[in-house]
Design a protein around this motif. Structure first.
Motif, PDB file in Angstrom:
ATOM      1  N   PHE A   1       2.414   1.262 -16.294  1.00  0.00           N
ATOM      2  CA  PHE A   1       2.182   1.111 -14.861  1.00  0.00           C
ATOM      3  C   PHE A   1       1.697   2.435 -14.266  1.00  0.00           C
ATOM      4  N   THR A   2       1.020   2.359 -13.115  1.00  0.00           N
ATOM      5  CA  THR A   2       0.405   3.558 -12.546  1.00  0.00           C
ATOM      6  C   THR A   2       0.242   3.448 -11.044  1.00  0.00           C
ATOM      7  N   SER A   3      -0.186   4.547 -10.410  1.00  0.00           N
ATOM      8  CA  SER A   3      -0.516   4.555  -8.989  1.00  0.00           C
ATOM      9  C   SER A   3      -1.667   5.513  -8.747  1.00  0.00           C
ATOM     10  N   THR A   4      -2.462   5.221  -7.725  1.00  0.00           N
ATOM     11  CA  THR A   4      -3.596   6.066  -7.355  1.00  0.00           C
ATOM     12  C   THR A   4      -3.652   6.202  -5.839  1.00  0.00           C
ATOM     13  N   ALA A   5      -4.413   7.193  -5.372  1.00  0.00           N
ATOM     14  CA  ALA A   5      -4.626   7.346  -3.943  1.00  0.00           C
ATOM     15  C   ALA A   5      -5.668   6.350  -3.450  1.00  0.00           C
TER      16      ALA A   5
END
Length: 202
Positions: free
Chosen positions: A115-119
């Motif tokens: 899993f990940t997150s970005t701006a």
């Protein structure tokens, strides 16, 4: 209560809190499956300064991961914010140190998810998720994503991919998950736990 629950490791690095919030939702999904326990762990920042002065125990949040966390887990959820379409250096540094676990095949045959997150909306989420799968495949892990039977995957306007849960923080670095992001992360954790239970029963 099961006296010997399957321990599923949720290992992540988070700078602004979004990846941590995804990890917490994945952990809730894991623990919605009977006989499973989520074990939350993080990794320290990486730099010559950090390695010299960083405390061995973080001030708050999850403890730092150790080799025994990998050895004793029945499954792994690995999370990182995106850095130029790839995992953050702190996560890569930790993974690069798992050669003993690779030699001992300690993770082989266990389920894993990422899993990940970005701006930004097109900030490299899918390339990050795919790149995070590569070392897990080398470890012999069984990769699990999110199927389109999860209806939120088809109508999300923020994070969420078939490769794994994700979050779009925006220019203000908001760590608050949308309803779809939360639902998909929970479903991903639940699916990982269900696979771990099935594999452990074989």
């Amino acid at each position: 209560m099961n006296p010997n629950p399957l321990k599923i490791l949720v290992l992540y690095y988070s700078q602004h809190g979004a990846t941590r919030n995804l990890a917490l939702q994945i952990a809730r999904g894991i623990e919605s499956v009977g006989g499973c326990e989520a074990v939350l762990r993080t990794v320290p920042k990486v730099s010559t300064v950090c390695e010299a002065v960083e405390d061995s125990v973080p001030d708050n949040g999850a403890p730092y991961a150790a080799a025994e966390d990998l050895r004793h887990c029945a499954g792994l959820a690995l999370g990182s914010p995106t850095r130029f379409g790839n995992m953050a250096a702190a996560v890569k540094y930790f993974i690069d140190g798992t050669i003993p676990q690779w030699i001992g095949a300690e993770l082989s045959g266990k389920p894993a998810t990422v899993f990940t997150s970005t701006a930004s909306l097109h900030g490299g989420q899918e390339s990050t998720l795919l790149s995070m799968m590569l070392p897990l495949l080398h470890h012999g892990m069984i990769i699990s994503g999110i199927p389109f039977s999860e209806t939120a995957l088809s109508h999300t306007r923020s994070g969420g991919t078939p490769y794994g849960a994700s979050h779009v923080a925006g220019s203000d670095h908001s760590a608050e998950l949308t309803e779809d992001e939360s639902r998909l992360a929970f479903a991903q954790g639940r699916r990982l736990a269900e696979l771990a239970v099935k594999l452990a029963a074989e």
